[in-house]
Design a protein around this motif. Structure first.
Motif, short mmCIF file in Angstrom:
data_model
loop_
_atom_site.label_atom_id
_atom_site.label_comp_id
_atom_site.label_asym_id
_atom_site.label_seq_id
_atom_site.Cartn_x
_atom_site.Cartn_y
_atom_site.Cartn_z
N HIS A 77 0.84 -1.20 0.00
CA HIS A 77 0.00 0.00 0.00
C HIS A 77 0.87 1.25 0.00
CE1 HIS A 77 -2.82 -3.06 1.33
NE2 HIS A 77 -3.80 -2.24 0.98
N ASN A 78 0.36 2.32 -0.61
CA ASN A 78 1.16 3.55 -0.66
C ASN A 78 0.97 4.37 0.62
OD1 ASN A 78 -1.20 5.07 -0.88
ND2 ASN A 78 -1.21 4.93 -3.12
N THR A 79 1.74 5.46 0.70
CA THR A 79 1.75 6.27 1.93
C THR A 79 0.36 6.78 2.28
OG1 THR A 79 4.01 6.89 1.49
CG2 THR A 79 2.78 8.36 2.93
N GLN A 80 -0.36 7.25 1.27
CA GLN A 80 -1.68 7.80 1.53
C GLN A 80 -2.60 6.74 2.17
OE1 GLN A 80 -1.97 10.98 1.47
NE2 GLN A 80 -3.96 10.57 2.45
N GLU A 81 -2.52 5.54 1.62
CA GLU A 81 -3.36 4.45 2.15
C GLU A 81 -2.94 4.10 3.59
OE1 GLU A 81 -4.47 2.03 -1.95
OE2 GLU A 81 -2.44 1.89 -1.13
N ILE A 82 -1.63 4.08 3.81
CA ILE A 82 -1.15 3.76 5.17
C ILE A 82 -1.62 4.84 6.14
CG2 ILE A 82 0.94 3.54 6.62
CD1 ILE A 82 0.39 1.07 4.87
N LEU A 83 -1.60 6.08 5.70
CA LEU A 83 -2.06 7.17 6.59
C LEU A 83 -3.55 7.02 6.92
CD1 LEU A 83 -0.04 10.18 5.15
CD2 LEU A 83 0.20 9.14 7.42
N GLU A 84 -4.30 6.50 5.96
CA GLU A 84 -5.73 6.27 6.25
C GLU A 84 -5.90 5.17 7.30
OE1 GLU A 84 -7.70 5.77 2.45
OE2 GLU A 84 -6.94 7.75 1.81
N TYR A 85 -5.06 4.13 7.22
CA TYR A 85 -5.12 3.09 8.26
C TYR A 85 -4.77 3.69 9.63
CZ TYR A 85 -5.76 -0.53 4.75
OH TYR A 85 -6.27 -1.31 3.75
N ILE A 86 -3.79 4.59 9.62
CA ILE A 86 -3.38 5.22 10.89
C ILE A 86 -4.55 6.05 11.44
CG2 ILE A 86 -1.84 6.99 11.89
CD1 ILE A 86 0.38 5.78 10.08
N ASP A 87 -5.25 6.74 10.55
CA ASP A 87 -6.44 7.52 10.99
C ASP A 87 -7.45 6.60 11.65
OD1 ASP A 87 -5.68 10.04 10.23
OD2 ASP A 87 -6.47 9.85 8.19
N SER A 88 -7.71 5.46 10.99
CA SER A 88 -8.69 4.53 11.56
C SER A 88 -8.23 4.00 12.90
CB SER A 88 -8.92 3.33 10.63
OG SER A 88 -9.49 3.76 9.45
N TYR A 89 -6.93 3.69 12.98
CA TYR A 89 -6.41 3.18 14.25
C TYR A 89 -6.69 4.19 15.36
CZ TYR A 89 -3.51 1.83 18.07
OH TYR A 89 -3.13 1.50 19.34
N LEU A 90 -6.40 5.44 15.10
CA LEU A 90 -6.59 6.47 16.13
C LEU A 90 -8.08 6.68 16.43
CD1 LEU A 90 -3.82 9.02 15.11
CD2 LEU A 90 -3.80 7.47 17.07
N LYS A 91 -8.91 6.58 15.38
CA LYS A 91 -10.36 6.76 15.57
C LYS A 91 -10.93 5.73 16.56
CE LYS A 91 -14.37 6.30 12.42
NZ LYS A 91 -15.45 7.15 12.78
N TYR A 92 -10.49 4.49 16.43
CA TYR A 92 -11.08 3.43 17.26
C TYR A 92 -10.27 3.12 18.54
CZ TYR A 92 -14.13 2.84 13.27
OH TYR A 92 -15.04 3.08 12.28
N ALA A 93 -9.15 3.85 18.71
CA ALA A 93 -8.34 3.59 19.92
C ALA A 93 -9.12 4.02 21.16
CB ALA A 93 -7.02 4.35 19.85
N VAL A 94 -8.98 3.26 22.22
CA VAL A 94 -9.59 3.65 23.50
C VAL A 94 -8.73 4.79 24.08
CG1 VAL A 94 -10.11 2.89 25.85
CG2 VAL A 94 -10.50 1.35 23.91
N LYS A 95 -9.40 5.88 24.45
CA LYS A 95 -8.65 7.06 24.92
C LYS A 95 -8.33 6.89 26.41
CE LYS A 95 -10.67 10.07 21.45
NZ LYS A 95 -11.44 9.00 20.74
N THR A 96 -7.23 6.19 26.65
CA THR A 96 -6.89 5.83 28.03
C THR A 96 -6.40 7.04 28.85
OG1 THR A 96 -4.64 5.20 27.44
CG2 THR A 96 -6.32 3.47 27.34
N GLY A 97 -6.14 8.14 28.17
CA GLY A 97 -5.73 9.35 28.88
C GLY A 97 -6.93 10.24 29.22
N ASN A 98 -8.12 9.82 28.78
CA ASN A 98 -9.33 10.60 29.07
C ASN A 98 -9.73 10.39 30.54
OD1 ASN A 98 -12.44 10.95 29.16
ND2 ASN A 98 -11.85 11.88 27.22
N PRO A 99 -10.17 11.46 31.20
CA PRO A 99 -10.51 11.28 32.63
C PRO A 99 -11.72 10.37 32.88
CG PRO A 99 -10.87 13.56 31.92
CD PRO A 99 -10.20 12.86 30.79
#
Ligand code: ABU
Length: 473
Positions: A46-68
């Motif tokens: 996959h190219n850089t743009q596609e990898i960046l989209e995967y990174i976006d998805s990863y962050l979107k669904y990550a549990v925000k463990t730093g949230n109070p």
């Protein structure tokens, strides 16, 4: 820098900015929904743009463990300097086994062990960073076994009397794993009765040891827990230390969760007698708010640690006459060893002893005040005394006793799936207990008021829904 890394750093920055402020702790999807929303398959490039989209998805669904409102696990929040340290550790990608490849971080780890031993009271002690609390406890057992009979290192356990270990019935499951990993056998791990506050009863411990001896067993190891996983209970360390001495057992203190409370002048009394112990597990990645993993195993006798863990056939890596006293891999269970020292060293350098003391005191104060609110709220029931930072309770409302377990699990899941707040639950015998954990050093009274408000509003709505369903037949 590459477009990929440049963009990733920018995305991380945005994530961290929104993580704390966000009203949602998580965008929950079930495994099936996540599989439909994300392409997990591997094969084509996959190219850089596609990898960046995967990174976006990863962050979107990550549990925000730093949230109070992330109050689910024993790790929460993170100190910026520690995060910087971990990013530096990844960027410099080295291994902590030799001074040769990790000079500065090695010296930092040595300094941290020295510093932490000023709290354990192990004056000439030593220690090692391990891969987590479970493995620190395993190291405790390994050192205890070596100390009991050094020959077992080469002969193995064949033909030995069963060697017995004693922990509380509320001790962490890692002792069970360590018992089978080390070939000692889970049947030889004796669970000792606890009191109403979930602390081991010393007289029961002694009774269990005597019984084991009468049954031809060979007691060699006792562990106290400083902050149990479910209830935050502290075993009576001082009394247990005396029993361990009487029966010639290695005495380990599992502070994987509560260990950092030793930094608090006001609450250090919970560790009375720790200087009489032989080893101590302390996870800085929990209450010291550094990113996972930072687990430290401290030991009173450096020779036992070295001899229990050292191995031959290591000349290819640990070269003689080359700073070998600083080659930390010699006394480590694993070979490749992650740099977990830098983040903790930077965090401690930034925060200092005094602010850690104050922050932990403040959190202990918050734990007591939310406990009082729970006790005063007629729809809630406190299920265990709050000894440290775990608050155990449940919603009762007007529900019949028989419905309470199911209801509280459903309630907790609803809060999680809505992303409002994440809190966990555990079992207290047959009873389901909501386990609220305060581990984020930046938590405020307002955060906990918000938690209680979410909890009660959602509970009442759920209770009303049930009443309606029941009355409509
Ligand atoms: N020792 C692992 C603890 C897991 C948790 O409850 O966060």
């Amino acid at each position: 820098m590459s477009l990929l890394l440049d963009s990733t750093f920018e995305k991380i920055k945005q994530y961290l900015e929104s993580e704390v402020k966000s009203n949602a702790v998580v965008e929950y999807l079930s495994p099936k929904e996540l599989s439909a929303a994300f392409d997990f398959s591997l094969g084509k490039s996959h190219n850089t743009q596609e990898i960046l989209e995967y990174i976006d998805s990863y962050l979107k669904y990550a549990v925000k463990t730093g949230n109070p409102q992330f109050l689910n696990q024993l790790f929460q929040g993170k100190i910026s300097e520690a995060l910087a340290g971990d990013m530096l550790a990844v960027a410099t990608n080295s291994s902590m086994y030799t001074y040769e490849v990790s000079p500065l971080a090695t010296m930092m780890e040595m300094e941290l062990v020295k510093k932490m031993n000023t709290f354990s009271g192990f004056k000439n002690g030593d220690g090692t960073f391990s891969t987590g609390g479970s493995n620190s406890n395993l190291l405790g057992l390994l050192c205890g076994r070596y100390n009991h009979n050094p020959k077992l290192k080469s002969s193995g356990l064949f033909g030995q009397k069963p060697m017995t270990m004693f922990v509380s019935e509320k001790a962490h499951y890692s002792f069970q794993k360590a018992a089978f990993t080390l070939g000692l056998g889970t049947e030889n791990l004796i669970r000792v009765k606890t009191d109403n506050a979930h602390r081991i009863i010393p007289a029961e411990l002694e009774k269990a040891i005597v019984k084991a001896i009468e049954n031809g067993k060979d007691p060699f190891f006792i562990a106290a827990t400083a902050g149990t996983t479910e209830f935050g209970a502290f075993d009576p360390i001082d009394e247990m230390a005396d029993i361990a001495k009487k029966y010639n057992c290695w005495f380990h203190v599992d502070g994987s969760w509560g260990g950092s409370i030793i930094l608090s002048n006001n609450h250090r009394h919970l560790f009375n007698g720790i200087h009489k112990s032989d080893s101590f597990s302390w996870n800085a990645h929990k209450l010291m708010n550094v990113p996972l993993i930072a687990s430290i195993f401290l030991v009173k006798d450096p020779v036992v640690l070295h001899n229990a863990l050292s191995s031959s056939e290591t000349e290819y890596i640990f070269h003689e006459n080359e700073n070998e006293s600083c080659d930390l891999g010699v006394k480590s269970l694993q070979c490749g060893k992650r740099n977990d020292a830098l983040k903790l060293w930077l965090a401690w350098k930034a925060i200092g002893d005094e602010a850690y003391d104050q922050k932990i005191n403040a959190l202990m104060g918050l734990a007591q005040s939310i406990t009082n609110k729970i006790e005063a709220e007629p729809d809630l029931e406190l299920l265990a005394p709050t000894q440290s930072l775990n608050i155990n309770f449940r919603y009762c409302g007007k529900l019949p006793e028989g419905d309470l377990n199911k209801f509280n699990v459903e309630l907790r899941n609803k809060l999680w799936h809505q992303g409002k707040t994440m809190v966990n639950y555990c079992h207290l015998g047959e009873t389901i207990s909501i386990r609220l954990v305060l581990a984020n050093l930046n938590l405020t009274k307002a955060d906990l008021d918000k938690f209680l408000q979410h909890f009660l509003t959602t509970a009442k709505a759920l209770e009303n829904e049930r009443t309606l369903v029941n009355s409509n037949g």
